[in-house]
Enzyme design. Structure first.
Site, mmCIF file in Angstrom:
data_model
loop_
_atom_site.group_PDB
_atom_site.id
_atom_site.type_symbol
_atom_site.label_atom_id
_atom_site.label_comp_id
_atom_site.label_asym_id
_atom_site.label_seq_id
_atom_site.Cartn_x
_atom_site.Cartn_y
_atom_site.Cartn_z
ATOM 1 N N HIS A 1 0.831 -1.204 0.000
ATOM 2 C CA HIS A 1 0.000 0.000 0.000
ATOM 3 C C HIS A 1 0.864 1.251 0.000
ATOM 4 O O HIS A 1 0.595 2.213 -0.712
ATOM 5 C CB HIS A 1 -0.907 0.022 1.242
ATOM 6 C CG HIS A 1 -2.217 -0.645 1.037
ATOM 7 N ND1 HIS A 1 -2.354 -2.002 1.009
ATOM 8 C CD2 HIS A 1 -3.464 -0.129 0.822
ATOM 9 C CE1 HIS A 1 -3.633 -2.300 0.808
ATOM 10 N NE2 HIS A 1 -4.322 -1.194 0.680
ATOM 11 N N LYS B 1 -10.154 -7.685 7.845
ATOM 12 C CA LYS B 1 -10.923 -7.944 9.058
ATOM 13 C C LYS B 1 -10.744 -6.761 9.991
ATOM 14 O O LYS B 1 -9.700 -6.112 9.998
ATOM 15 C CB LYS B 1 -10.492 -9.253 9.728
ATOM 16 C CG LYS B 1 -9.070 -9.242 10.257
ATOM 17 C CD LYS B 1 -8.826 -10.397 11.211
ATOM 18 C CE LYS B 1 -7.391 -10.486 11.650
ATOM 19 N NZ LYS B 1 -7.169 -10.339 13.076
HETATM 20 S S1 SF4 Z 1 -7.133 -16.242 14.033
HETATM 21 FE FE1 SF4 Z 1 -5.666 -15.444 15.511
HETATM 22 S S2 SF4 Z 1 -3.699 -15.667 14.541
HETATM 23 FE FE2 SF4 Z 1 -5.240 -15.837 12.954
HETATM 24 S S3 SF4 Z 1 -5.501 -13.776 12.108
HETATM 25 FE FE3 SF4 Z 1 -6.996 -14.036 13.743
HETATM 26 S S4 SF4 Z 1 -5.998 -13.224 15.594
HETATM 27 FE FE4 SF4 Z 1 -4.409 -13.583 14.057
#
Ligand code: SF4
Lengths: 183, 280
Positions: free
Chosen positions: A38, A103
């Site tokens: 980015h 996310k």
């Molecule tokens: S599941 Fe746990 S290790 Fe995997 S991206 Fe999410 S916070 Fe990070």
């Protein structure tokens, strides 16, 4: 909650039909980019230089996959936390970027830019990286190979499952969803 | 005196790095399945179903369940009758981590220095915690810890007057601030007491307890239950999309502390609550 099947890259029409909470299955071509990529893209824009990819209608997936096992297309590939991209995102949206997959919450500035540019922010299920990898049919590095897992990859995906978090109408699933189930 | 060789340690650590990342514990899988029955949000149910499916794919294909295969956190319980031969124990652990992460196709996420930030390319060094215990066994636990959930952890030195309610408020505040970032449903480790660093370690160790297990101390069991219920009323839900399954479990560890302090540490783990143990 509606289930929708979309072909990437996206059109304005595609985006206008999405609302928060929709489960969307994406097929077609998308690109990966994390913080380092980015930064380089925005530096190029600032200098008025050409980007290594045409952003119009594209979806960027915030991911740094684990290494591919021999014979595999890609290693496990789940989303990374999106706020680290927030500083760069509005400039890319202004250049035609239509969708992002990551996310976690976005900044107010990004949310406003999503509305202004009629774009959409999806979340993939964080940590469901082995499943996501199965939906990736082809992967090819198209820019910045020196960045390793952070290089820009062109991905061909088939029914990649994502959820609409910020739609083009300014709604936010994280805020509304949490309110709905608070007790 | 039992002799354990350097190579045995390397091999064991390497295997544990891979198995911890490929095979999600049965306790977690079971808890995710129970979550599907409990969850009221349709989107939340979808998420939990994907996580169960993801765990199955990871173990069937021997690939990491999450691309963030974490910092290698290694707990050593060294029996005082054990003699490690052939080299330095910590070096053996690090060699095992490098071997496991390279040969297991795990992502290398360690940088050499927090400010210079150059990848070490083999995920070393590990973060190692050692305890000397009676006996002649060496028990090794590898608990890979992802950045998303570790970054949402917090510690606070409360005044003793804050009491039980102060602890509850701080845990809830930490989970609420974390929102969707640590990939809920989460497992919450809480360390209360000791001092600044002890509280953090207590919280980390609390994450090693099986999900669904009840604290043997009745008062703490009650506190864990209350915390779990309150967290699940926050509405965050699976992945933060809204719902009632925000945490799978809360584990509390305590230790005596100074008359003037009430340290509380909250270590958040994601649903990829990984740890594997082996005793040599
Ligand atoms: S599941 Fe746990 S290790 Fe995997 S991206 Fe999410 S916070 Fe990070």
């Amino acid at each position: 909650m509606a289930e929708k099947y979309l072909k990437a890259p996206l059109t304005d029409q595609d985006v206008s039909e999405l609302t928060i909470g929709d489960q969307v299955y994406i097929s077609g071509i998308i690109y990966t980019a994390r913080d380092a990529a980015h930064k380089r893209l925005v530096e190029l824009l600032d200098k008025g230089e050409e980007l290594p990819l045409e952003l119009e209608g594209q979806i960027l997936f915030y991911v740094g996959p684990s290494p591919a096992k021999p014979g595999a297309v890609i290693g496990s590939a789940g989303p990374t936390t999106s706020y680290r991209m927030d500083a760069y995102t509005p400039a890319l949206l202004d250049k035609g970027l239509k969708g992002m997959i990551g996310k976690g919450s976005r900044s107010q500035e990004v949310k406003e830019s999503i509305v202004k540019n009629k774009a959409v922010y999806f979340a993939a299920v964080g940590g469901a990286a082995a499943l996501t990898a199965q939906r990736i049919k082809k992967a090819e590095v198209i820019a910045y190979p020196d960045l390793g897992p952070e290089a820009i990859h062109k991905l061909e995906v088939e029914n990649l499952p994502v959820i609409v978090v910020n739609d083009s109408f300014g709604r936010d699933l994280y805020q509304e969803g949490m309110k709905k189930y608070q007790s | 005196m039992k002799e354990i060789t350097y190579e045995q340690v390397v091999e064991t650590v390497s295997e544990l790095c891979m198995s911890a990342n490929y095979y999600l514990g049965e306790d977690v899988i079971q808890s995710l399945k129970e979550g599907i029955a409990k969850e009221k949000s349709e989107t939340g149910v979808k998420v939990l179903e994907q996580l169960v499916e993801n765990a199955a794919i990871a173990s069937a294909n021997q690939v990491p369940m999450c691309q963030d295969t974490g910092v290698a956190v290694v707990f050593l319980e060294v029996g005082q009758e054990v003699h490690i031969t052939g080299g330095d124990l910590y070096q053996a652990v690090n060699e095992g981590v490098a071997k496991g992460y390279v040969e297991g196709y795990l992502r290398k996420s360690m940088v050499n220095d927090p400010l210079i930030r150059k990848n070490t390319n083999d995920n070393t060094p590990a973060v190692i915690h050692t305890k000397i215990v009676p006996g002649d066994n060496l028990t090794i636990t590898v608990a890979p810890k992802g950045g998303g959930s570790e970054n949402m952890s917090a510690i606070k030195m409360l005044p003793p007057s804050a009491g039980r309610q102060g602890v509850i408020d701080f845990v809830l505040e930490t989970v609420k601030n974390a929102g969707p970032n640590p990939c809920p449903p989460i497992v919450v480790g809480v360390g209360i007491g000791g001092n600044f660093e002890k509280a953090a370690l207590l919280a980390k160790e609390a994450l090693l307890r099986p999900v669904g297990s009840v604290n043997p101390n009745e008062e703490l069991a009650e506190l864990e239950k209350e915390l779990l219920e309150s967290i699940n009323k926050l509405g965050i839900g699976p992945q933060g999309f809204g719902g009632v399954v925000t945490a799978l479990d809360v584990h509390v560890n305590t230790f005596p502390c100074h008359i003037a302090s009430l340290p509380v540490a909250v270590n958040i783990n994601c649903h990829a609550a990984r740890h594997k143990t082996k005793t040599i």
